[in-house]
Enzyme design. Structure first.
Site, short mmCIF file in Angstrom:
data_model
loop_
_atom_site.label_atom_id
_atom_site.label_comp_id
_atom_site.label_asym_id
_atom_site.label_seq_id
_atom_site.Cartn_x
_atom_site.Cartn_y
_atom_site.Cartn_z
N ASP A 43 0.87 -1.18 0.00
CA ASP A 43 0.00 0.00 0.00
C ASP A 43 0.91 1.24 0.00
O ASP A 43 1.35 1.70 1.05
CB ASP A 43 -0.90 -0.03 1.24
CG ASP A 43 -1.88 1.13 1.29
OD1 ASP A 43 -1.69 2.11 0.54
OD2 ASP A 43 -2.82 1.07 2.09
N ARG A 78 -0.19 4.42 2.08
CA ARG A 78 0.08 4.26 3.51
C ARG A 78 1.56 4.36 3.82
O ARG A 78 2.01 5.18 4.63
CB ARG A 78 -0.46 2.92 3.99
CG ARG A 78 0.12 2.41 5.30
CD ARG A 78 -0.08 0.91 5.41
NE ARG A 78 0.44 0.33 6.62
CZ ARG A 78 1.64 -0.20 6.76
NH1 ARG A 78 2.49 -0.21 5.73
NH2 ARG A 78 2.01 -0.74 7.90
N GLY A 136 3.03 -1.71 17.67
CA GLY A 136 2.53 -2.57 16.62
C GLY A 136 3.48 -2.55 15.44
O GLY A 136 3.08 -2.28 14.31
N ASP A 171 5.45 -5.75 19.26
CA ASP A 171 4.35 -6.38 18.54
C ASP A 171 4.09 -7.74 19.20
O ASP A 171 5.03 -8.45 19.57
CB ASP A 171 4.70 -6.57 17.06
CG ASP A 171 3.46 -6.73 16.20
OD1 ASP A 171 3.26 -5.89 15.30
OD2 ASP A 171 2.69 -7.69 16.41
N ILE A 192 1.87 -4.00 24.54
CA ILE A 192 2.39 -2.84 25.24
C ILE A 192 1.76 -2.73 26.63
O ILE A 192 2.42 -2.31 27.58
CB ILE A 192 2.15 -1.54 24.43
CG1 ILE A 192 2.85 -0.35 25.07
CG2 ILE A 192 0.67 -1.27 24.24
CD1 ILE A 192 4.34 -0.41 25.02
N GLU A 193 0.50 -3.17 26.77
CA GLU A 193 -0.17 -3.07 28.05
C GLU A 193 0.41 -4.01 29.11
O GLU A 193 0.20 -3.80 30.31
CB GLU A 193 -1.68 -3.37 27.90
CG GLU A 193 -2.42 -2.38 27.02
CD GLU A 193 -2.47 -2.81 25.57
OE1 GLU A 193 -3.40 -2.38 24.85
OE2 GLU A 193 -1.56 -3.55 25.12
N GLU A 201 1.06 2.65 13.24
CA GLU A 201 0.03 2.53 12.21
C GLU A 201 -1.06 1.66 12.83
O GLU A 201 -1.07 0.44 12.67
CB GLU A 201 0.62 1.90 10.93
CG GLU A 201 -0.26 2.07 9.72
CD GLU A 201 -1.31 0.99 9.60
OE1 GLU A 201 -2.35 1.10 10.30
OE2 GLU A 201 -1.10 0.06 8.82
N GLU A 226 -10.63 -3.12 14.97
CA GLU A 226 -9.42 -3.80 15.47
C GLU A 226 -9.07 -3.36 16.88
O GLU A 226 -8.35 -4.06 17.59
CB GLU A 226 -8.19 -3.63 14.57
CG GLU A 226 -8.33 -4.25 13.19
CD GLU A 226 -7.05 -4.16 12.39
OE1 GLU A 226 -5.98 -3.95 12.99
OE2 GLU A 226 -7.12 -4.30 11.17
N SER A 286 -4.17 0.30 22.47
CA SER A 286 -2.74 0.11 22.73
C SER A 286 -1.98 1.40 22.54
O SER A 286 -1.06 1.72 23.30
CB SER A 286 -2.18 -0.98 21.80
OG SER A 286 -2.81 -2.22 22.06
N HIS A 339 -5.20 -0.21 1.23
CA HIS A 339 -5.67 -1.53 1.67
C HIS A 339 -6.88 -1.42 2.60
O HIS A 339 -7.60 -2.40 2.82
CB HIS A 339 -4.54 -2.31 2.36
CG HIS A 339 -4.25 -1.87 3.76
ND1 HIS A 339 -3.51 -0.73 4.06
CD2 HIS A 339 -4.60 -2.41 4.96
CE1 HIS A 339 -3.42 -0.60 5.36
NE2 HIS A 339 -4.06 -1.60 5.94
#
Length: 522
Positions: free
Chosen positions: A229, A232, A256, A278, A306-307, A322, A331, A336, A470
């Site tokens: 993409d 993006r 992520g 990630d 991350i949490e 992203e 999603e 996060s 995308h």
């Protein structure tokens, strides 16, 4: 692991050849010093003692056994498995030290091959005596082990770990309190109370609720689609590289990180350190990618959410992510991002991107409507109209032709990434769509624009009028199409909330006149 599950020690830890149970401990100590030399775990060099070999591994290969012991809470069995794993797999030491999991945590590695001095090392005593350094060269303490800055760093890391544990405990206590309130409300109020109580427990997504989501990002195809993409990827590239003065010498957090493309853009822009995190398995490939591009010293990749992860730093200067999904909010990755921002971004730090705007527009595409909806009226001579209701509750991800747009776009929601919260996914927005040309309104269409407000600003759109991404567009087909004339207006309301059964999904309700339509993104 229970003691009963462990293999007998005599099978896996056989004494070295020539050892006699009747010999005293002094003879054993003598053999340890004068026996076969110890070969480094990562190179062919040999040493007279384990202590010297350990110090070599630490200084030449950045492999600190004591740090690994503390990191993974290793016992002697874990140590044996690690040694056998290294001998069998011959990994780069960075793979071991940068991994967030013990790669050797498999009982298959308890089965030893050739006996060697590493397997006879008294691992349990490593670092246990405060007065004794964990490494020594020929019995002498290396000065570097007594370095004051190292001690400060260790104290700081332990302090951060303690704060993180205290935070988790505090959140757990709050969650227990909320669950007690919900339970009491349900008992007292019945089914109606269940519906009213559920939103109150929606916050950061709980661990374990989304394994399927992360597993989906372990597949090659989805990363190929995202990297392919160009709208993006090139937008992120331009936002970073055309503002490289903002990145030079800074500490970056990539939430992520996927294949690590944003981390590598940041490294190319001159960032001093990038932490990418990630939860999907693709992060292991990202580690290979960063080594392949010689960024392994600058980019530190971590597998985890991350949490639930304690980062090696207390604060970062810039967060890149992203996080956007279909209809922007699908999603649930915004949660996060918000957690990372609230816990790790330095005051005045930068966020990329910093704003997203969600839009709605009217669409007239009778050909597509007939293929998807009216198709069920006559299927090989049989009526399947009962299928329409189910089909009409689905939100479709499609590329909408610009020529089919017949109304002006309206803003549903503006997301300021500096101030937004996890409740951003729950909103209600009134709208007025005004026809720009005649047509039969068959659907309303959602899309979003993304903004990087920087000295050299960058933005991109996922709308029908822009080059395809995308994300495409999110199409909500109407049960009853509406005939519209140029200049005519229709009023409505769109409500968005999290799905009860899947907190990463969305429930969308569109009200137009007396008609109310329900959709899911799941």
């Amino acid at each position: 692991m229970d003691d009963d599950d462990l293999p007998p020690l005599e099978d896996n830890l056989a004494p070295p050849h020539g050892y006699n149970d009747n010999e005293d401990s002094d003879e054993w100590d003598e053999m340890e010093v004068t026996g076969e030399q110890t070969t480094c775990l990562f190179c062919p060099l040999q040493f007279l003692t384990i202590a010297v070999a350990l110090d070599h591994c630490r200084t030449e290969h950045n492999f600190d056994l004591l740090e690994l012991k503390n990191k993974y809470n290793m016992d002697c069995y874990s140590y044996i498995k690690m040694i056998n794993y290294i001998r069998m797999q011959k990994p780069d030491p960075k793979i071991l030290t940068e991994s967030s999991v013990a790669l050797w945590d498999d009982d298959a590695y308890l089965k030893t091959g050739d006996m060697e001095s590493w397997l006879m090392y008294d691992f349990d005593d490593l670092g246990s005596a405060p007065s004794t350094p964990h490494y020594a060269i020929d019995g002498k303490t290396p000065i570097s082990n007594l370095n004051f800055s190292d001690l400060q760093r260790q104290i700081q890391e332990l302090t951060l770990q303690l704060k993180h544990k205290e935070s988790l405990l505090e959140n757990a206590i709050k969650d227990i309190g909320k669950m007690k309130e919900v339970t009491r409300t349900i008992v007292e109020g019945g089914d109606a109370a269940i519906k009213n109580s559920l939103p109150s427990i929606v916050g950061h997504l709980p661990l374990g609720c989304d394994s399927d989501y992360f597993n989906s990002y372990s597949h090659f195809a989805i990363h190929h689609d995202m990297l392919n993409d160009t709208v993006r990827t090139e937008s992120y590239r331009d936002a970073i590289l055309k503002n490289e003065d903002l990145f030079k010498g800074k500490i970056i957090l990539d939430v992520g990180c996927g294949t690590g493309i944003l981390s590598m853009f940041s490294a190319k822009a001159g960032a001093s350190k990038i932490y990418g995190i990630d939860q999907s398995e693709v992060v292991y490939k990202a580690m290979d990618i960063t080594r392949e591009n010689n960024y392994y010293e600058t980019i530190h990749l971590i597998k985890g959410r991350i949490e639930d992860t304690n980062l090696p730093v207390e604060k970062v200067d810039i967060i890149v992510s992203e996080w956007m999904g279909y209809f922007l909010l699908f999603e649930g990755m915004l949660d996060s991002f918000v957690y990372a921002r609230d816990h790790y971004l330095s005051p005045g730090g930068l966020i990329l991107p910093n704003k997203c705007v969600l839009y709605l527009v009217g669409c007239a595409d009778t050909e597509r409507y007939n293929k998807l909806i009216n198709f069920w009226d006559d299927v090989y001579g049989f009526s399947m109209k009962c299928m329409k209701r189910e089909v009409l509750t689905e939100a479709f991800i499609e590329t909408v032709p610009e020529t089919s747009i017949i109304t002006n776009p309206v803003v549903l929601s503006e997301v300021d990434l500096k101030t937004c919260t996890v409740t951003t996914c729950d909103f209600s927005s009134d709208f007025i769509l005004k026809a720009t040309k005649d047509g039969l309104l068959t659907a309303v269409v959602g899309y979003f624009d993304t903004f990087f407000d920087l000295p050299t600003s960058v933005q991109f759109s996922t709308g029908p009028q822009a080059p395809k991404t995308h994300w495409q567009q999110t199409v909500f087909y109407l049960r009853e199409p509406i005939e519209m004339k140029t200049g005519e207006e229709i009023k409505g309301c769109l409500t968005c909330s999290r799905l009860r059964k899947n907190l990463r999904g969305l429930a969308v309700t569109v009200t137009i006149g007396y008609n109310k339509y329900y959709y899911t993104l799941d």
